[in-house]
Design an enzyme around this catalytic site. Structure first.
Site, PDB file in Angstrom:
ATOM      1  N   CYS A 101       0.846  -1.194   0.000  1.00  0.00           N
ATOM      2  CA  CYS A 101       0.000   0.000   0.000  1.00  0.00           C
ATOM      3  C   CYS A 101       0.878   1.240   0.000  1.00  0.00           C
ATOM      4  O   CYS A 101       1.855   1.299   0.748  1.00  0.00           O
ATOM      5  CB  CYS A 101      -0.880  -0.026   1.254  1.00  0.00           C
ATOM      6  SG  CYS A 101      -2.002   1.365   1.383  1.00  0.00           S
ATOM      7  N   HIS A 143      -9.209  -4.187  -1.207  1.00  0.00           N
ATOM      8  CA  HIS A 143      -8.173  -3.404  -0.521  1.00  0.00           C
ATOM      9  C   HIS A 143      -8.554  -1.913  -0.499  1.00  0.00           C
ATOM     10  O   HIS A 143      -8.517  -1.272   0.554  1.00  0.00           O
ATOM     11  CB  HIS A 143      -6.823  -3.616  -1.226  1.00  0.00           C
ATOM     12  CG  HIS A 143      -5.693  -2.798  -0.694  1.00  0.00           C
ATOM     13  ND1 HIS A 143      -4.554  -3.341  -0.144  1.00  0.00           N
ATOM     14  CD2 HIS A 143      -5.514  -1.439  -0.624  1.00  0.00           C
ATOM     15  CE1 HIS A 143      -3.743  -2.367   0.242  1.00  0.00           C
ATOM     16  NE2 HIS A 143      -4.295  -1.202  -0.053  1.00  0.00           N
ATOM     17  N   GLU A 144      -8.935  -1.392  -1.659  1.00  0.00           N
ATOM     18  CA  GLU A 144      -9.276   0.036  -1.741  1.00  0.00           C
ATOM     19  C   GLU A 144     -10.555   0.339  -0.969  1.00  0.00           C
ATOM     20  O   GLU A 144     -10.659   1.375  -0.298  1.00  0.00           O
ATOM     21  CB  GLU A 144      -9.425   0.489  -3.201  1.00  0.00           C
ATOM     22  CG  GLU A 144      -8.179   0.329  -4.072  1.00  0.00           C
ATOM     23  CD  GLU A 144      -6.913   0.882  -3.454  1.00  0.00           C
ATOM     24  OE1 GLU A 144      -6.984   1.881  -2.697  1.00  0.00           O
ATOM     25  OE2 GLU A 144      -5.836   0.313  -3.699  1.00  0.00           O
ATOM     26  N   HIS A 147     -10.050   1.010   2.601  1.00  0.00           N
ATOM     27  CA  HIS A 147      -9.574   2.369   2.926  1.00  0.00           C
ATOM     28  C   HIS A 147     -10.746   3.295   3.268  1.00  0.00           C
ATOM     29  O   HIS A 147     -10.605   4.209   4.087  1.00  0.00           O
ATOM     30  CB  HIS A 147      -8.806   2.983   1.752  1.00  0.00           C
ATOM     31  CG  HIS A 147      -7.368   2.565   1.678  1.00  0.00           C
ATOM     32  ND1 HIS A 147      -6.451   2.867   2.656  1.00  0.00           N
ATOM     33  CD2 HIS A 147      -6.680   1.877   0.729  1.00  0.00           C
ATOM     34  CE1 HIS A 147      -5.255   2.394   2.313  1.00  0.00           C
ATOM     35  NE2 HIS A 147      -5.373   1.777   1.145  1.00  0.00           N
TER      36      HIS A 147
HETATM   37 CO    CO Z   1      -3.808   0.847   0.164  1.00  0.00          CO
END
Ligand code: CO
Length: 160
Positions: A101, A143-144, A147
């Site tokens: 990341c 993953h995004e 966030h």
């Molecule tokens: Co990331």
């Protein structure tokens, strides 16, 4: 003119605090706002220009706590934008790969994710979309999307 933005990292406690916050939905009327459209372009530019090659970038990573992210589609090699995404697993198959990341420099770790997902979102013009993704694209999306909840991949690293 697009401009790259600074990417926040957990190395600065103030920046980490922002990365840990939950992002809010984009209002449909915001999509008509020129500055917001410019921001979408700038966020993409930031992802493209990043020092380490990026597979995706989420809005909170530049300090804007909105439910927006890009992924680089591994099959088409094109960047895709997701606004107000809702991500759901499809089936039960899982896959674990080493993730990294831009907000967590010099760190890698294996995370288990759903192999297939369905994403409902709106595009930059407010059109409602539903698409299915699998494998690396599905992993990038998860993953995004994390966030947007203030979740980082390091929270989910598998014990070896
Ligand atoms: Co990331």
């Amino acid at each position: 003119m697009t401009k790259g933005m600074k990417i926040l990292t957990i190395e600065d406690p103030k920046e980490e605090k922002i990365l840990r916050e939950k992002s809010t939905s984009v209002q449909e009327k915001e999509l008509k706002n020129k500055e917001f459209q410019q921001f979408l372009d700038d966020l993409l530019q930031t992802a493209i220009e990043s020092e380490e090659p990026a597979g995706g970038l989420a809005s909170p990573q530049v300090g804007i706590l909105k439910r927006v992210f890009y992924i680089l589609n591994y099959d088409t090699d094109k960047w895709e934008l997701f606004i107000n995404p809702i991500v759901e697993p499809v089936g039960f198959k899982k896959k674990a790969i080493a993730e990294a990341c831009l907000s967590i420099p010099n760190r890698e770790g294996k995370v288990e994710r759903n192999y297939r997902v369905k994403v409902k979102y709106i595009d930059r013009y407010g059109n409602r979309k539903t698409k299915k993704y699998e494998d690396l694209n599905a992993i990038s999306i998860q993953h995004e999307n994390d966030h947007l909840e203030g979740i980082l991949f390091t929270d989910k690293i598998l014990e070896e």
